[in-house]
Scaffold this motif. Structure first.
Motif, short mmCIF file in Angstrom:
data_model
loop_
_atom_site.label_atom_id
_atom_site.label_comp_id
_atom_site.label_asym_id
_atom_site.label_seq_id
_atom_site.Cartn_x
_atom_site.Cartn_y
_atom_site.Cartn_z
N ALA A 420 -21.61 12.98 22.10
CA ALA A 420 -21.10 11.63 22.34
C ALA A 420 -22.01 10.86 23.29
O ALA A 420 -22.23 9.65 23.13
CB ALA A 420 -19.68 11.70 22.90
N VAL A 457 -15.70 11.43 27.91
CA VAL A 457 -16.10 11.61 26.51
C VAL A 457 -15.16 10.84 25.59
O VAL A 457 -15.59 10.22 24.60
CB VAL A 457 -16.11 13.11 26.16
CG1 VAL A 457 -16.33 13.32 24.67
CG2 VAL A 457 -17.20 13.82 26.95
N ALA A 458 -13.86 10.83 25.92
CA ALA A 458 -12.92 10.04 25.12
C ALA A 458 -13.25 8.56 25.20
O ALA A 458 -13.15 7.82 24.21
CB ALA A 458 -11.49 10.30 25.60
N ARG A 461 -16.26 7.83 22.93
CA ARG A 461 -15.92 7.78 21.51
C ARG A 461 -15.17 6.50 21.16
O ARG A 461 -15.38 5.92 20.08
CB ARG A 461 -15.08 8.99 21.16
CG ARG A 461 -15.87 10.30 21.21
CD ARG A 461 -14.99 11.51 21.07
NE ARG A 461 -15.76 12.75 21.09
CZ ARG A 461 -15.24 13.95 21.25
NH1 ARG A 461 -13.92 14.09 21.38
NH2 ARG A 461 -16.02 15.02 21.27
N LEU A 464 -17.74 3.69 21.04
CA LEU A 464 -18.58 3.76 19.85
C LEU A 464 -17.82 3.38 18.59
O LEU A 464 -18.41 2.88 17.63
CB LEU A 464 -19.14 5.19 19.70
CG LEU A 464 -20.17 5.63 20.74
CD1 LEU A 464 -20.46 7.12 20.61
CD2 LEU A 464 -21.45 4.82 20.59
N THR A 465 -16.51 3.57 18.61
CA THR A 465 -15.72 3.23 17.43
C THR A 465 -15.80 1.75 17.11
O THR A 465 -15.81 1.35 15.93
CB THR A 465 -14.25 3.63 17.66
OG1 THR A 465 -14.19 5.02 17.94
CG2 THR A 465 -13.40 3.31 16.44
#
Length: 556
Positions: A420, A457-458, A461, A464-465
Motif C-alpha cells: 500500500a 495502511v487502511a 487504501r 487510493l480508492t
C-alpha cells in the motif's frame, strides 16, 4: 541359571517318581549323563568353570604384552595401547608374524582388566548416588536446537536451570550463548522459581563465567568480574565441573533434562514469529511438566517443588541489568557500532555519544534515560540494522535519497513498508513529481509515530480508492479507522443527501485552480470576497489633501 535349575528339578522329579535310570533320564531330557549325575547329586547347578587361556602361540609373547599393558597405567588416556598397536609392536619387535588379531584381542581384553584390578584402579568410572537437600542445589546448561523463524531455520540455544531436589526446570531459548543470554536465563529462572538455591549452582566452564581454568588438586577458576557481580547480587555460590566430558556426570540431571525437554516439546521444529513467542510457549510447557513423575520417585515434580519452593532464598529487591553497557558515538550515517554490527538511531543524534544496553536478543539505545532506539540483536558479523523512521527528517530535505536507501530495502523485507505504501508512492510521484510525491510519502510515514500501522495502511487504501495522493487525506482516513477500532460513535450522516460522498484534500482544494473540479467537487463559481461593503460602517471619512487646501483658501 534359572533354566538350569528348572532342568535339574525335572530330572530329580522323574528319577524320584518314575525311577528312571541315568541313561533314560539323559535321553528324555536330551542332556549328557554327566549333567544327570550332577542333578541327582545336588539341586543347585554347579558354578561354570572359568575358561583358562590355552593358546600356545601367544604364550611366548605374554610377558611382552603384559609389559605394554602395565605401561598404560601411567600413560595419558588418549595415548594407551590398542590391540592393533600391540600386534604391530609384537611383529616389529618380536617377529610375531603367526599371531592373528583375534588371538591378541582376546588375550588383551582379559589381561587388561586383571592388570588394572591388581592396582585397585577400576577401568570404568564408578558413580556414587547422591542425595540433594531441598532448596540447596541447582544445575545449569545450554543445549542446541533449531527454530523456524521468518528469516528461515535458525540455530538457537536452550538455557536450562534444574533444581536437584525436585527436578523442576526452567527453559528459555536465546540466539546466542553470550554472557547476556547467560544472565538473562538466570534472571528468568529465578523469577519463575520464586527464589535462589541456598547452597550452590553447578556449571560447565563457560566463558561467560570462567575466564581461566587453573588446573591442580582443587577446582580453582578465574571468574569473569561481571559474573562475580551477578552472583554477589543474588547471593549464591558456583560449583564448576571438571573440564570436558569427564565432568558431565557431575551435573547429569541437567544434561539429561535438556534432551528430554527438546524431544518432548520441541519436536517437530517449532515455527514461530519470534523467540519471545517461543519462550512464552516454553513457560507453559514447564508448568505442564509439574504433573510428570521422574523414574524412581513416588510423587510428582510439582509436589516436590511445592516443598522446595518454601526453602529457596528470596529474590533481591533491586533488579539486575543483564545487558552490557556501552557508550558508542553516533557516526555520520546515524549508526552506532555494537559488537561488529551497526544499528541506526535518529539522525539528530549524529556526532553524540549515547548509552547502549546490549542484551541477549535486543539492543536498546538511550540518550540519558530516554530510549531513542530499540533493535533486535543481530548475530551476523558486519550486519547493518537500520530503521527507516530514523531518517525521515533528513529524507524530507533529500527526497532523492529514498529510492536507494538501505533502510527502505530492510523495511520492505521486514514488512514495515507495505505494498500500500508503494502504490501510494507511485501515485503521488505521478501527480506531484518525484520530489513532491516522495515528500507526501514521508508525511505518511511520519504518521506511524503516533498511529497504529494497521490504521495508516487502511488510510492509504481509502485514499487510493478515490485517487487522492495527499498525506492529509491519509491522515483523516487513518483517524476514522482509529476511531472505528476504538469503538467511538461516528458522525451522523444526512440520509437526505443523495450526492456521492468523496474524500476531499483540503490542501489540494486550497492550492488548486478555483474553476477546476477536484476530488469530485463541482466548480466554484462564486465571486471573490470583497470588503467594500464594510466601508459603510465607518462613521466619517477623512478629507483628502485637495479638500483641505480648498477649505484653507476660502478662509483666507
Amino acid at each position: 541359571m534359572r533354566s538350569k535349575i528348572m532342568l535339574f528339578e525335572q530330572i530329580r522329579r522323574d528319577s524320584r517318581v518314575e525311577g528312571l535310570s541315568v541313561r533314560a533320564l539323559a535321553k528324555r531330557h536330551q542332556v549328557h549323563r554327566r549333567t544327570v549325575r550332577q542333578a541327582l547329586a545336588s539341586a543347585m547347578p554347579p558354578e561354570p568353570v572359568r575358561r583358562r587361556w590355552q593358546s600356545k602361540k601367544i604364550d611366548p609373547f605374554a610377558d611382552a604384552i603384559d609389559a605394554m599393558l602395565r605401561s598404560d597405567l601411567t600413560a595419558p588416556k588418549k595415548q594407551r595401547h590398542t590391540t592393533v598397536r600391540i600386534l604391530a609392536r609384537l611383529v616389529a619387535e618380536h617377529d610375531a608374524r603367526d599371531l592373528s588379531y583375534s588371538t591378541v584381542r582376546s588375550y588383551v581384553n582379559e589381561r587388561r582388566q586383571e592388570i588394572w584390578a591388581e592396582t585397585g584402579r577400576p577401568m570404568a568410572d564408578v558413580f556414587i548416588a547422591q542425595t540433594h537437600q531441598p532448596g540447596a542445589e541447582a544445575e545449569v546448561d545450554f543445549a542446541e536446537l533449531f527454530v523456524d523463524l521468518p528469516t528461515g531455520r535458525t540455530k538457537c540455544y536452550l538455557f536450562t536451570m534444574r533444581l536437584c531436589f525436585s527436578g523442576r526446570a526452567v527453559h528459555r531459548v536465546y540466539p546466542t550463548q553470550s554472557q547476556e543470554a547467560f544472565l538473562e536465563g538466570h534472571i528468568a529462572a529465578f523469577t519463575e522459581l520464586g527464589g535462589v538455591p541456598t547452597l550452590q549452582i553447578k556449571y560447565d566452564n563457560l566463558k561467560s563465567a570462567v575466564t581461566q581454568v587453573l588446573f591442580g588438586t582443587d577446582r580453582r577458576r578465574t571468574e569473569n568480574e561481571r559474573w562475580v557481580l551477578f552472583r554477589s547480587h543474588y547471593g549464591f555460590d558456583a560449583f564448576y565441573c571438571m573440564p570436558g566430558i569427564e565432568g558431565a556426570h557431575e551435573k547429569g540431571g541437567v544434561e539429561g533434562e535438556g534432551g528430554r525437554f527438546r524431544r518432548n516439546h520441541l519436536v517437530p521444529v517449532p515455527k514461530v514469529k519470534s523467540l519471545a513467542e517461543l519462550n512464552l510457549r516454553l513457560a507453559k510447557a514447564d508448568r505442564a511438566d509439574d504433573h510428570r513423575r521422574i523414574s524412581g520417585r513416588v510423587t510428582t515434580v510439582g509436589a516436590m517443588f511445592g516443598i522446595e519452593k518454601l526453602l529457596l532464598r528470596p529474590l533481591p529487591t533491586e533488579t539486575f541489568e543483564p545487558g552490557l553497557l556501552l557508550n558508542p558515538r553516533v557516526d555520520r550515517h546515524a549508526r552506532v557500532m555494537v559488537r561488529n554490527c551497526q544499528y541506526s538511531v535518529p539522525a539528530r543524534f549524529i556526532g553524540r555519544r549515547v548509552r547502549v544496553h546490549l542484551r541477549a536478543g535486543e539492543v536498546i539505545v538511550l540518550d540519558g534515560r530516554t530510549v531513542i532506539a530499540a533493535h533486535e540483536r543481530s548475530n551476523g558479523k558486519g550486519a547493518q540494522i537500520l530503521d527507516l523512521d530514523h531518517y525521515l527528517e533528513v529524507l524530507k530535505y533529500k527526497p532523492g535519497a529514498l529510492p536507494g536507501a538501505t533502510a527502505l530495502v530492510q523495511a520492505r523485507a521486514g514488512g514495515a513498508f507495505t505494498p500500500a505504501h508503494d502504490a501510494f508512492w507511485a501515485a503521488a510521484r505521478k501527480a506531484h513529481g518525484d520530489s513532491g510525491g516522495t515528500r507526501e510519502l514521508i508525511d505518511v510515514l511520519l504518521l506511524h509515530r503516533h498511529m497504529a500501522t494497521a490504521d495508516v495502511v487502511a488510510g492509504l487504501r481509502a485514499a487510493l480508492t478515490v485517487g487522492a495522493t495527499s498525506a492529509d487525506v491519509v491522515a483523516v482516513e487513518a483517524r476514522k479507522q482509529q476511531q472505528h477500532d476504538a469503538g467511538q460513535p461516528a458522525r451522523p450522516v444526512d440520509r437526505s443527501d443523495t450526492s456521492e460522498h468523496t474524500i476531499v484534500s483540503l490542501t489540494q482544494r486550497r492550492l488548486a485552480d478555483p474553476t477546476a473540479v477536484i476530488a469530485g467537487l463541482p466548480a466554484d463559481t462564486r465571486p471573490l470576497p470583497s470588503v467594500t461593503q464594510y466601508d459603510e460602517l465607518l462613521s466619517r471619512r477623512k478629507p483628502g489633501p485637495d479638500a483641505t487646501d480648498e477649505a484653507r483658501g476660502n478662509v483666507s
